[in-house]
Design an enzyme around this catalytic site. Structure first.
Site, short mmCIF file in Angstrom:
data_model
loop_
_atom_site.label_atom_id
_atom_site.label_comp_id
_atom_site.label_asym_id
_atom_site.label_seq_id
_atom_site.Cartn_x
_atom_site.Cartn_y
_atom_site.Cartn_z
N HIS A 61 -22.20 -0.27 -16.69
CA HIS A 61 -20.82 0.24 -16.96
C HIS A 61 -20.45 0.35 -18.37
O HIS A 61 -19.94 1.21 -18.81
CB HIS A 61 -19.69 -0.25 -15.74
N GLU A 62 -20.49 -1.06 -19.09
CA GLU A 62 -20.14 -1.13 -20.27
C GLU A 62 -21.10 -0.41 -21.27
O GLU A 62 -20.67 0.28 -22.09
CB GLU A 62 -20.27 -2.88 -20.54
N HIS A 100 -19.87 2.91 -21.38
CA HIS A 100 -18.67 3.20 -22.69
C HIS A 100 -19.56 3.38 -24.00
O HIS A 100 -19.02 4.15 -25.01
CB HIS A 100 -17.81 1.82 -22.46
#
Length: 198
Positions: free
Chosen positions: A128-129, A132
């Protein structure tokens, strides 16, 4: 698209700062806020990642750590440059990405989240990071946080200036206390609306 959003955001928040400067100090207040906004744009773009990591006392992780290996695998799968990897010495479970671009990015995880989750769950959090980083969301959120805190600080200054009579504008007259009060009330609201929008 996120590059356009970043430029728009920096411009919008700089305009808010200059409007606050105009309400407090006339044309000279606008110029002071223009200089502050330019400096903030420069520092938030070039140094935001290192400031965030230093604030959290993040420690770099080498290739022998499983966290590094997970990030390396995710970076390879996403066709991203390898970001720097850090562990933050706190028991609060958290992970985040920071940096101005995929080639200048870092991923950090707290000791708390590493203790709480198993390796597959950590892989999901880090994926998920990494998304980003891929979509350049990290620069936008960093800039928003920087500007929102500055606008709130300046609104506090306006509040105290309104209470204690303000300063002088360009014509040597006292500042408008109504303008100072409106600035003190609306500036944090405008910063929050932009932050929530992003």
């Amino acid at each position: 698209m996120n590059r356009i959003k970043t430029v728009f955001l920096m411009t919008a928040l700089a305009c808010i700062l200059m409007a606050i400067g105009g309400a407090i100090g006339g044309r000279s207040g606008v110029m002071v806020m223009f200089v502050i906004a330019t400096a903030m744009n420069f520092f938030s773009y070039w140094f935001s990642d290192s400031l965030v990591l230093r604030a959290y006392r993040a420690q770099p992780v080498g290739e022998d750590h499983y966290l590094y290996r997970i990030v390396a695998d995710l970076a390879q799968r996403a066709d991203l440059p390898m970001p720097k990897v850090y562990i933050i010495p706190t028991e609060v479970p958290n992970a985040f990405a920071t940096g101005r671009s995929p080639s200048h990015a870092a991923v950090a995880a707290t000791a708390g989240i590493l203790d709480l989750l198993d390796e597959d769950e950590i892989r999901g959090v880090l994926a998920h990071e990494m998304s980003h980083i891929l979509h350049r969301d990290i620069l936008i959120s960093t800039i928003v946080a920087c500007f929102a805190s500055t606008i709130s600080m300046i609104a506090n200054i306006a509040q105290w200036a309104a209470i204690f009579g303000g300063g002088r504008d360009d014509d040597g007259e006292g500042s408008n206390p109504i303008a100072l009060l409106v600035t003190a009330l609306l500036a944090p609201l405008a910063a929050s609306v932009i932050q929530f929008g992003i």
